[in-house]
Design a protein around this motif. Structure first.
Motif, PDB file in Angstrom:
ATOM      1  N   PHE A 168      26.441  49.304  36.330  1.00  0.00           N
ATOM      2  CA  PHE A 168      26.806  49.020  37.715  1.00  0.00           C
ATOM      3  C   PHE A 168      27.277  47.573  37.797  1.00  0.00           C
ATOM      4  O   PHE A 168      26.815  46.725  37.034  1.00  0.00           O
ATOM      5  N   ALA A 169      28.171  47.305  38.738  1.00  0.00           N
ATOM      6  CA  ALA A 169      28.626  45.929  38.969  1.00  0.00           C
ATOM      7  C   ALA A 169      29.061  45.793  40.411  1.00  0.00           C
ATOM      8  O   ALA A 169      29.503  46.752  41.045  1.00  0.00           O
ATOM      9  N   GLY A 170      28.916  44.585  40.908  1.00  0.00           N
ATOM     10  CA  GLY A 170      29.405  44.235  42.233  1.00  0.00           C
ATOM     11  C   GLY A 170      29.986  42.840  42.179  1.00  0.00           C
ATOM     12  O   GLY A 170      29.546  42.007  41.386  1.00  0.00           O
ATOM     13  N   TYR A 171      30.995  42.593  43.002  1.00  0.00           N
ATOM     14  CA  TYR A 171      31.603  41.268  42.986  1.00  0.00           C
ATOM     15  C   TYR A 171      32.087  40.876  44.371  1.00  0.00           C
ATOM     16  O   TYR A 171      32.297  41.714  45.244  1.00  0.00           O
ATOM     17  N   ILE A 172      32.259  39.577  44.547  1.00  0.00           N
ATOM     18  CA  ILE A 172      32.885  39.018  45.741  1.00  0.00           C
ATOM     19  C   ILE A 172      33.680  37.803  45.286  1.00  0.00           C
ATOM     20  O   ILE A 172      33.259  37.077  44.377  1.00  0.00           O
ATOM     21  N   GLU A 173      34.844  37.604  45.927  1.00  0.00           N
ATOM     22  CA  GLU A 173      35.724  36.505  45.523  1.00  0.00           C
ATOM     23  C   GLU A 173      36.451  35.987  46.752  1.00  0.00           C
ATOM     24  O   GLU A 173      36.941  36.769  47.572  1.00  0.00           O
ATOM     25  N   ASP A 174      36.491  34.675  46.887  1.00  0.00           N
ATOM     26  CA  ASP A 174      37.143  34.009  48.009  1.00  0.00           C
ATOM     27  C   ASP A 174      38.404  33.323  47.496  1.00  0.00           C
ATOM     28  O   ASP A 174      38.330  32.431  46.651  1.00  0.00           O
ATOM     29  N   ASN A 175      39.571  33.757  47.967  1.00  0.00           N
ATOM     30  CA  ASN A 175      40.862  33.204  47.565  1.00  0.00           C
ATOM     31  C   ASN A 175      41.408  32.357  48.709  1.00  0.00           C
ATOM     32  O   ASN A 175      41.492  32.839  49.843  1.00  0.00           O
ATOM     33  N   ILE A 176      41.819  31.133  48.385  1.00  0.00           N
ATOM     34  CA  ILE A 176      42.342  30.265  49.431  1.00  0.00           C
ATOM     35  C   ILE A 176      43.526  29.469  48.900  1.00  0.00           C
ATOM     36  O   ILE A 176      43.515  28.988  47.777  1.00  0.00           O
ATOM     37  N   LYS A 177      44.558  29.385  49.722  1.00  0.00           N
ATOM     38  CA  LYS A 177      45.703  28.530  49.417  1.00  0.00           C
ATOM     39  C   LYS A 177      45.547  27.295  50.290  1.00  0.00           C
ATOM     40  O   LYS A 177      45.658  27.363  51.522  1.00  0.00           O
ATOM     41  N   ILE A 178      45.262  26.146  49.651  1.00  0.00           N
ATOM     42  CA  ILE A 178      44.951  24.921  50.373  1.00  0.00           C
ATOM     43  C   ILE A 178      46.216  24.322  50.983  1.00  0.00           C
ATOM     44  O   ILE A 178      46.240  23.945  52.153  1.00  0.00           O
ATOM     45  N   ASN A 179      47.263  24.208  50.183  1.00  0.00           N
ATOM     46  CA  ASN A 179      48.566  23.746  50.652  1.00  0.00           C
ATOM     47  C   ASN A 179      49.616  24.315  49.706  1.00  0.00           C
ATOM     48  O   ASN A 179      49.306  25.185  48.891  1.00  0.00           O
TER      49      ASN A 179
END
Length: 186
Positions: free
Chosen positions: A130-141
């Motif tokens: 089993f696996a779970g993930y979370i990821e936050d992607n952000i373009k700063i500029n």
């Protein structure tokens, strides 16, 4: 499925060899847009691999045969989601589960000279992942962007369970269209 055959005849005897191996895969995928900002992808799958080696020897005094078989089968499902907070910021998360079935080195030996059949049936080995993930992607500029995430894996074989945390951090710098630099930690 792939096959390899070999036949050899000589004075008083014959040798035959056969090797077979192959993969199979099947998957169903469902993509769903729940809103303008929320997307969901669901996949159900099966994969398999099997190989067999078979050697036969026939002579006037008798015959013998050896067979070795190995297989792996996986059944699983995964769900991935994307949530757009803005055009420069989105979050991805998901879960997956896979049931593994291993049949390692099941062998059978037969000899007519001594009337012996020997079978080594190694019992099937099952494992669950089993696996779970979370990821936050952000373009700063226009030059800088980054990803921060975390994945937790669980692998169970018999009575033993192994947990593996995997933090992730990535930073991207693109000063122009020809050059880009990145640094990451996983």
């Amino acid at each position: 499925k792939d096959n390899f055959f070999s036949n050899s005849e000589y004075d008083g005897g014959r040798d035959q060899s056969k090797i077979t191996w192959g993969n199979d895969a099947l998957s169903f995928r469902w993509n769903c847009q729940l809103s303008n900002k929320f997307f969901l992808n669901t996949t159900v799958f099966h994969t398999g691999y099997a190989s067999t080696i078979q050697i036969k020897n026939t002579e006037s005094s008798g015959s013998s045969e050896f067979q070795l078989r190995t297989s792996i089968k996986d059944y699983g499902a995964k769900v991935d989601a994307d949530y757009l907070l803005s055009k420069n910021h989105w979050i991805k998360f998901g879960v997956m589960g896979t049931q593994h079935f291993f049949e390692p080195n099941i062998s059978r030996t037969y000899s007519s000279n001594i009337g012996l059949t020997n079978t080594n049936n190694t019992s099937e080995i099952e494992a669950t992942e089993f696996a779970g993930y979370i990821e936050d992607n952000i373009k700063i500029n226009q030059y800088w962007s980054g990803i921060a995430g975390f994945r937790l894996n669980s692998f169970r074989n018999g009575e033993k369970t192994y947990l593996t945390p995997e933090p992730r951090l990535m930073l991207f710098f693109e000063p122009n269209r020809r050059w880009n630099f990145n640094a990451s930690y996983t």
